[in-house]
Design a protein around this motif. Structure first.
Motif, PDB file in Angstrom:
ATOM      1  N   TYR A  63       0.836  -1.199   0.000  1.00  0.00           N
ATOM      2  CA  TYR A  63       0.000   0.000   0.000  1.00  0.00           C
ATOM      3  C   TYR A  63       0.868   1.244   0.000  1.00  0.00           C
ATOM      4  O   TYR A  63       2.073   1.169   0.203  1.00  0.00           O
ATOM      5  CB  TYR A  63      -0.902   0.006   1.235  1.00  0.00           C
ATOM      6  CG  TYR A  63      -2.052  -0.959   1.133  1.00  0.00           C
ATOM      7  CD1 TYR A  63      -3.120  -0.687   0.287  1.00  0.00           C
ATOM      8  CD2 TYR A  63      -2.056  -2.136   1.860  1.00  0.00           C
ATOM      9  CE1 TYR A  63      -4.175  -1.574   0.188  1.00  0.00           C
ATOM     10  CE2 TYR A  63      -3.109  -3.033   1.757  1.00  0.00           C
ATOM     11  CZ  TYR A  63      -4.164  -2.742   0.935  1.00  0.00           C
ATOM     12  OH  TYR A  63      -5.207  -3.602   0.825  1.00  0.00           O
ATOM     13  N   GLY A  64       0.259   2.387  -0.188  1.00  0.00           N
ATOM     14  CA  GLY A  64       0.968   3.653  -0.046  1.00  0.00           C
ATOM     15  C   GLY A  64       1.504   4.193  -1.353  1.00  0.00           C
ATOM     16  O   GLY A  64       1.569   3.475  -2.350  1.00  0.00           O
ATOM     17  N   ASN A 411      10.086 -10.074  16.293  1.00  0.00           N
ATOM     18  CA  ASN A 411      11.006  -9.151  15.613  1.00  0.00           C
ATOM     19  C   ASN A 411      10.901  -9.296  14.108  1.00  0.00           C
ATOM     20  O   ASN A 411      10.937  -8.311  13.375  1.00  0.00           O
ATOM     21  CB  ASN A 411      12.454  -9.419  16.024  1.00  0.00           C
ATOM     22  CG  ASN A 411      12.782  -8.757  17.332  1.00  0.00           C
ATOM     23  OD1 ASN A 411      12.001  -7.958  17.842  1.00  0.00           O
ATOM     24  ND2 ASN A 411      13.933  -9.090  17.880  1.00  0.00           N
ATOM     25  N   LEU A 413       8.291 -10.306  12.340  1.00  0.00           N
ATOM     26  CA  LEU A 413       7.045  -9.704  11.845  1.00  0.00           C
ATOM     27  C   LEU A 413       7.111  -8.179  11.912  1.00  0.00           C
ATOM     28  O   LEU A 413       6.601  -7.485  11.034  1.00  0.00           O
ATOM     29  CB  LEU A 413       5.851 -10.220  12.654  1.00  0.00           C
ATOM     30  CG  LEU A 413       5.519 -11.683  12.422  1.00  0.00           C
ATOM     31  CD1 LEU A 413       4.462 -12.152  13.401  1.00  0.00           C
ATOM     32  CD2 LEU A 413       5.053 -11.911  10.992  1.00  0.00           C
ATOM     33  N   MET A 414       7.769  -7.647  12.959  1.00  0.00           N
ATOM     34  CA  MET A 414       7.889  -6.189  13.074  1.00  0.00           C
ATOM     35  C   MET A 414       8.749  -5.623  11.947  1.00  0.00           C
ATOM     36  O   MET A 414       8.470  -4.554  11.425  1.00  0.00           O
ATOM     37  CB  MET A 414       8.499  -5.811  14.417  1.00  0.00           C
ATOM     38  CG  MET A 414       7.532  -5.917  15.572  1.00  0.00           C
ATOM     39  SD  MET A 414       8.419  -5.749  17.109  1.00  0.00           S
ATOM     40  CE  MET A 414       7.131  -6.216  18.260  1.00  0.00           C
ATOM     41  N   LEU A 416       8.859  -6.587   9.023  1.00  0.00           N
ATOM     42  CA  LEU A 416       8.106  -6.544   7.768  1.00  0.00           C
ATOM     43  C   LEU A 416       7.170  -5.337   7.701  1.00  0.00           C
ATOM     44  O   LEU A 416       6.579  -5.080   6.664  1.00  0.00           O
ATOM     45  CB  LEU A 416       7.326  -7.845   7.575  1.00  0.00           C
ATOM     46  CG  LEU A 416       8.233  -9.064   7.421  1.00  0.00           C
ATOM     47  CD1 LEU A 416       7.410 -10.309   7.203  1.00  0.00           C
ATOM     48  CD2 LEU A 416       9.213  -8.891   6.274  1.00  0.00           C
ATOM     49  N   GLU A 417       7.051  -4.582   8.795  1.00  0.00           N
ATOM     50  CA  GLU A 417       6.282  -3.336   8.739  1.00  0.00           C
ATOM     51  C   GLU A 417       6.979  -2.327   7.841  1.00  0.00           C
ATOM     52  O   GLU A 417       6.363  -1.419   7.308  1.00  0.00           O
ATOM     53  CB  GLU A 417       6.203  -2.705  10.136  1.00  0.00           C
ATOM     54  CG  GLU A 417       5.267  -3.361  11.094  1.00  0.00           C
ATOM     55  CD  GLU A 417       5.287  -2.635  12.445  1.00  0.00           C
ATOM     56  OE1 GLU A 417       6.018  -1.647  12.589  1.00  0.00           O
ATOM     57  OE2 GLU A 417       4.574  -3.087  13.346  1.00  0.00           O
ATOM     58  N   SER A 418       8.302  -2.454   7.759  1.00  0.00           N
ATOM     59  CA  SER A 418       9.076  -1.420   7.085  1.00  0.00           C
ATOM     60  C   SER A 418       9.213  -1.710   5.595  1.00  0.00           C
ATOM     61  O   SER A 418       9.624  -2.791   5.184  1.00  0.00           O
ATOM     62  CB  SER A 418      10.457  -1.342   7.738  1.00  0.00           C
ATOM     63  OG  SER A 418      11.396  -0.847   6.831  1.00  0.00           O
ATOM     64  N   HIS A 419       8.870  -0.729   4.803  1.00  0.00           N
ATOM     65  CA  HIS A 419       8.981  -0.839   3.342  1.00  0.00           C
ATOM     66  C   HIS A 419      10.425  -1.178   2.948  1.00  0.00           C
ATOM     67  O   HIS A 419      10.669  -2.063   2.134  1.00  0.00           O
ATOM     68  CB  HIS A 419       8.563   0.503   2.726  1.00  0.00           C
ATOM     69  CG  HIS A 419       8.594   0.539   1.240  1.00  0.00           C
ATOM     70  ND1 HIS A 419       7.475   0.390   0.463  1.00  0.00           N
ATOM     71  CD2 HIS A 419       9.610   0.714   0.372  1.00  0.00           C
ATOM     72  CE1 HIS A 419       7.800   0.463  -0.809  1.00  0.00           C
ATOM     73  NE2 HIS A 419       9.089   0.673  -0.894  1.00  0.00           N
ATOM     74  N   VAL A 420      11.387  -0.472   3.558  1.00  0.00           N
ATOM     75  CA  VAL A 420      12.786  -0.630   3.182  1.00  0.00           C
ATOM     76  C   VAL A 420      13.266  -2.054   3.470  1.00  0.00           C
ATOM     77  O   VAL A 420      13.887  -2.706   2.626  1.00  0.00           O
ATOM     78  CB  VAL A 420      13.650   0.386   3.956  1.00  0.00           C
ATOM     79  CG1 VAL A 420      15.107   0.241   3.582  1.00  0.00           C
ATOM     80  CG2 VAL A 420      13.162   1.791   3.709  1.00  0.00           C
TER      81      VAL A 420
ATOM     82  N   ASN B  33      -4.927   5.441   1.563  1.00  0.00           N
ATOM     83  CA  ASN B  33      -4.329   5.121   2.851  1.00  0.00           C
ATOM     84  C   ASN B  33      -5.450   4.945   3.861  1.00  0.00           C
ATOM     85  O   ASN B  33      -6.452   5.637   3.778  1.00  0.00           O
ATOM     86  CB  ASN B  33      -3.453   6.299   3.267  1.00  0.00           C
ATOM     87  CG  ASN B  33      -2.039   5.869   3.500  1.00  0.00           C
ATOM     88  OD1 ASN B  33      -1.522   5.036   2.762  1.00  0.00           O
ATOM     89  ND2 ASN B  33      -1.426   6.431   4.517  1.00  0.00           N
ATOM     90  N   THR B  56       1.446  -6.944  13.486  1.00  0.00           N
ATOM     91  CA  THR B  56       2.091  -6.295  14.624  1.00  0.00           C
ATOM     92  C   THR B  56       1.541  -4.877  14.746  1.00  0.00           C
ATOM     93  O   THR B  56       0.971  -4.354  13.798  1.00  0.00           O
ATOM     94  CB  THR B  56       3.616  -6.219  14.425  1.00  0.00           C
ATOM     95  OG1 THR B  56       3.874  -5.668  13.142  1.00  0.00           O
ATOM     96  CG2 THR B  56       4.248  -7.572  14.530  1.00  0.00           C
ATOM     97  N   ASN B 392       7.134   4.914   7.836  1.00  0.00           N
ATOM     98  CA  ASN B 392       7.587   3.596   7.439  1.00  0.00           C
ATOM     99  C   ASN B 392       7.543   2.678   8.658  1.00  0.00           C
ATOM    100  O   ASN B 392       8.469   2.628   9.431  1.00  0.00           O
ATOM    101  CB  ASN B 392       9.022   3.777   6.897  1.00  0.00           C
ATOM    102  CG  ASN B 392       9.631   2.500   6.430  1.00  0.00           C
ATOM    103  OD1 ASN B 392       8.933   1.531   6.121  1.00  0.00           O
ATOM    104  ND2 ASN B 392      10.941   2.468   6.381  1.00  0.00           N
TER     105      ASN B 392
END
Lengths: 504, 468
Positions: A63-64, A411, A413-414, A416-420, B33, B56, B392
């Motif tokens: 998304y985004g 950790n 799963l967390m 994977l929150e980050s796009h980078v 969004n 999460t 992010n």
């Protein structure tokens, strides 16, 4: 010359004159026509294809408004063996400069301007990553620039000179870093693998940068930057769109270095074990309060590669040992009850850092314990860490094992929150494994790690040949031989008085 | 020939059309969004969430209180409290608390700034109820045992030593000390050593009962978090909060006054000179906030280990790469409720300070007078990207929700940010730059070998150009 003041009423309709507290009416193009919903399946399972030339293409939706595109290349210091040491380091500083089509970096930035993108080149031990992150709808411009900078760079003598200075600046910065990263990691690899494959230095050695000539760089690129060693990854783009782009810019890329002269080094990593000792008084950290004179060391043993069934046990073992540095921030959740925190950091206040480190590759892996301490306590900390290492062959407690598993799972799963991170994980997994293990699969494999596997993993570490690195003021740091003796003989201890026998 | 011309113009037409369509699509993506949902509970506590459906989530409390509400004798209390609050509650010992968090694979964290205090957990979404139970327990039932207060003094003093090793932190403390002298914004967050040694348990309790009023708290959540669930949990755990507090006794925010001034801390043993040059900017919600942010991205930043900056329009980054004067520089626009500081922090060779300062001021004057449309356009794009990319992960989004609800009273949608930024052109930038920089008294802080740092009067005279 007078300039007419803008009329107030003509300005007032402009929305930037309103406080951020009041919401403003948006023009009609901001009304949502039909929301772009993505099937959840596509958010966790990427699609992979291979082009005729061997280049792999992997993509996933997200998304985004931001998308990423990048090339992951099997290159980096591991393959430096036939070239002057530090060639990869220098190449990583030559990214996104002039190309056959764009005469300068400024021109590239101008082309990228409407894409709002950020460019980045990262060097790993066995991969180079060139990536762009920008507006979702401008990904084609980004892809074109990516193909230019990777396959058709000019690499002028002037650019090489500038890149050399950047490398020298890196060396200065690394030597002032109180953690000694990444020099210490380099030494650790060098001690474990002598000078084969992953043991080659990733940081250009002092004085080595002037040895690297333009021809070396071009030979290197021609040997390694070949389609069959490359993965094109996209996050926030559909697979068909990425395949279109791949066909246009990466199917038959023209290159600026002509025919390949060399073949890349494909040797398998050989763990040799060994010892590196570098005596020096460390330079003071910038600032009003310098650190005391520290001694740094790592004790390393061989573990397993990614593909080995015990890999997941080592990953859990690494979290269970945990640790960190005494000035690291963070509250509960950073591993306060990991063994190196609970048994070492909290118990012995002189310790600056005690940390568990795991480095895994496709064909090998090492596990290390790292410590830094004011030099007068260095043999004490060695003794303490060896004791911790010995305990690895004992059955772990039920609570500490399930805690380590849970921490690793969450950790992951967390992250994977980050796009980078998501993007880098996507490209790397395809480059290393040729397939993508999604979070669900990894979660379950971690769940299945048993205490017996941890013991097996621990025993393997103790049986193998050790490696050791010591940097700083070394007067009290034991030799590798002494460390091995203490590790294998339960009665023997490192005793500081032994070290001064020569004077008695 | 004519054929060629026609085909060219047709091509151009096609391109503009494509462009138009793609900007449309981009704006659509901005709208796609998840919406931020806000509910106000009966006691005034606001619950705000953005549900991105992940496994999460980050949930926590964003409190509109910080070191700015302290007095000279209590400065350091907010930060001290942040330390003490993890030391156990009436229901849990410190060890129980830590183990509960670590066994869930969660993180519990807190920080204090000059105006805000934040407590949050990051965990698996299924553990949100458990995390909220812990958060409410530490905030409503903290034990604050005397013995632990005594022990914590040394920990904080040790932390202070660590902070003092970080020149950037030190220099920004000096900057606030001089720019806002005589007002509470001048205080450091940690407080002076004297206060750290003297703060008592009752000071901490008084701070909670004065400042942790539900109307000043936002319970925010991001990641995989269900709004209705969080509202219910908020009611369950926090409805008792603030019952004993009197809304009329709300402490008033003392206004901050900016004073153009300087502070110099010379230390010739340090390898490089550290200097901050600033002018008074604006508060969070001021309309000129966005133009100032765009000016900041126009001036950009540079670090010698990275090389060429990303913004072509930055003449300063260009200077850095052509000379070896500068180690690094960073433009900042720090905001508070009613004021702010806009400026530049740089680290440079001690013999070149004067050259660097001269070039910085010339760049500022250039932006006030000669900045071009193309440069502004480029900087707007860079700012937009950094804005979208900063969101992010669930923790940055949680912070963004909490901060925006606190300073704006609402969450500004991405589409609105985009539209507001689009409205800004080079005229606005010149007007705003002139308003805040041109012929204003700067604030200066220098640490290190700064004998050669330009004298204040010369610095002040570099803040304008004489033109006809």
């Amino acid at each position: 010359m007078f300039r007419k003041a803008p009329h107030m009423t003509s300005l007032l309709h402009k929305s930037y004159l309103h406080s951020m507290r009041t919401s403003i009416t948006l023009p009609p193009e901001y009304t949502l026509k039909n929301s772009i919903t993505i099937h959840p399946q596509k958010l966790s399972n990427p699609e992979v294809s291979t082009l005729n030339n061997g280049l792999k293409v992997v993509s996933m939706e997200c998304y985004g408004p931001i998308s990423s595109i990048g090339l992951f290349i099997k290159a980096g210091p591991r393959f430096d063996v036939f070239y002057p040491s530090g060639t990869s380091h220098l190449i990583s500083k030559l990214a996104f400069l002039s190309t056959n089509k764009y005469e300068s970096r400024e021109r590239i930035l101008e082309v990228l301007e409407p894409t709002g993108s950020v460019t980045d080149c990262q060097m790993g031990r066995e991969e180079m990553i060139y990536k762009l992150m920008g507006y979702r709808d401008q990904i084609e411009i980004m892809a074109e620039v990516l193909s230019e900078v990777v396959f058709r760079p000019r690499i002028t003598l002037e650019e090489i000179e500038k890149a050399r200075n950047l490398v020298l600046n890196d060396l200065k910065t690394f030597s002032m870093n109180p953690d000694m990263e990444p020099l210490l990691t380099d030494y650790t690899y060098a001690s474990a693998y002598s000078l084969n494959t992953v043991g080659l230095p990733s940081v250009c050695p002092e004085g080595g940068v002037s040895q690297i000539r333009r021809e070396h760089i071009l030979w290197y690129l021609s040997a390694h930057y070949r389609p069959n060693r490359i993965v094109l990854a996209g996050l926030g783009i559909s697979h068909s769109a990425l395949l279109d782009i791949a066909g246009k810019y990466f199917e038959q890329p023209e290159v600026s270095w002509g025919e390949a002269k060399d073949e890349p080094d494909e040797s398998i990593a050989q763990y040799t074990g060994g010892e590196i000792r570098i005596e020096r008084n460390l330079p003071p950290v910038i600032g009003p309060n310098p650190l005391p004179n520290l001694a740094y060391f790592t004790i390393t043993s061989e573990c397993v590669s990614y593909e080995h069934p015990l890999f997941f046990a080592y990953a859990v073992l690494d979290i269970m040992m945990g640790g960190g540095s005494s000035f690291s921030a963070g509250g509960p959740g950073k591993g306060m009850y990991s063994r190196l925190y609970a048994n070492v950091m909290n118990y012995y206040t002189f310790v600056y850092s005690a940390q568990s480190m795991l480095h895994i590759h496709g064909d090998t892996g090492i596990y290390s314990l790292y410590g830094s301490v004011p030099h007068e306590f260095s043999n004490k900390l060695c003794q303490i860490l060896i004791e911790e290492m010995k305990r690895l062959s004992q059955l772990p407690g039920h609570e500490e094992l399930s805690r380590a598993k849970k921490m690793l799972q969450s950790n992951m799963l967390m992250n994977l929150e980050s796009h980078v991170i998501m993007f880098e994980d996507l490209g790397r997994q395809i480059l290393v494994h040729d397939r993508y293990h999604n979070a669900k699969e990894l979660y379950e494999r971690l769940e299945n790690v048993t205490s017996l596997q941890i013991v097996e993993a621990g025993e393997k570490l103790l049986e193998g040949k050790l490696s050791m690195v010591a940097v700083g003021k070394l007067d009290l740091i034991p030799s590798l031989e002494e460390v091995e003796q203490v590790l294998h003989n339960s009665k023997k201890r490192l005793d500081s008085s032994n070290r001064f026998k020569i004077f008695s | 020939m004519s054929l060629l011309v026609r085909s060219l113009s047709r091509f151009r037409l096609l391109r503009t059309q494509l462009r138009f369509n793609s900007t449309q699509r981009f704006k659509q993506a901005l709208l796609n969004n998840p919406e931020t949902q806000v509910t106000t509970l009966s006691n005034g506590l606001r619950v705000a969430t953005e549900n991105t459906g992940l496994q999460t989530a980050t949930v926590g409390l964003y409190i509109d209180a910080g070191s700015r509400w302290e007095t000279e004798s209590t400065n350091g209390t907010a930060h001290f409290l942040e330390h003490m609050i993890f030391k156990g509650t009436k229901n849990r010992t410190q060890q129980q608390l830590e183990l509960e968090i670590e066994n869930m694979g969660a993180h519990l964290n807190a920080y204090t700034s000059r105006e805000h205090t934040v407590y949050f957990t990051k965990s698996l979404s299924v553990d949100i109820p458990h995390c909220l139970d812990i958060l409410s327990d530490i905030l409503t039932n903290p034990l604050l045992p005397e013995a632990a207060v005594e022990r914590e003094r040394d920990v904080i003093l040790r932390e202070m030593e660590e902070v003092e090793k970080n020149v950037e932190e030190v220099i920004f403390d000096y900057l606030h000390q001089t720019a806002y002298q005589g007002t509470p914004l001048a205080y450091s967050i940690l407080g002076p050593t004297k206060n750290i040694r003297g703060i008592t348990r009752s000071d901490l309790i008084r701070y909670i009962t004065t400042h942790y009023h539900p109307a000043r708290i936002v319970l925010a959540g991001a990641g995989g978090v269900d709004h209705d669930q969080l509202v219910k949990l908020g009611e369950k755990h926090f409805s008792g909060l603030g019952r004993t507090m009197d809304v009329d006794s709300f402490p008033e925010l003392e206004p901050a006054f900016y004073v153009g001034s300087e502070v110099r801390v010379r230390d010739d043993a340090m390898p490089a000179a550290h200097v901050v040059l600033g002018v008074e900017g604006v508060g969070w919600s001021h309309p000129d906030y966005l133009p100032l942010m765009i000016i900041a991205s126009l001036i950009g930043s540079w670090d010698r280990s990275v090389g060429g900056g990303n913004n072509l329009s930055s003449k300063l980054a260009q200077m850095c790469s052509e000379t070896d004067w500068m180690w690094s520089f960073n433009t900042f626009n720090t905001c508070y409720a009613d004021t702010g500081i806009f400026g530049l922090y740089f680290v440079c060779d001690k013999m070149e300070i004067d050259n660097v300062v001269w070039n910085i001021q010339r760049e500022w004057m250039r932006i006030c007078t000669l900045v071009t449309a193309a440069q502004v356009e480029r900087s707007k794009n860079i700012f937009k990207t950094s804005l979208y990319m900063s969101l992010n992960g669930s923790t940055p989004i949680f912070e963004d929700i909490g901060r925006q609800l606190t300073v704006y009273g609402r969450r500004v949608p991405l589409a609105e940010w985009n539209h507001r930024i689009d409205q800004i052109d080079e005229d606005v930038i010149r007007r705003v730059a002139t308003k805040y920089i041109f012929d204003r008294c700067p604030v200066v802080a220098g640490v290190g070998p700064i004998e050669a740092l330009t004298d204040y009067n010369r610095l002040r005279s570099g803040m304008y150009w004489l033109r006809s």
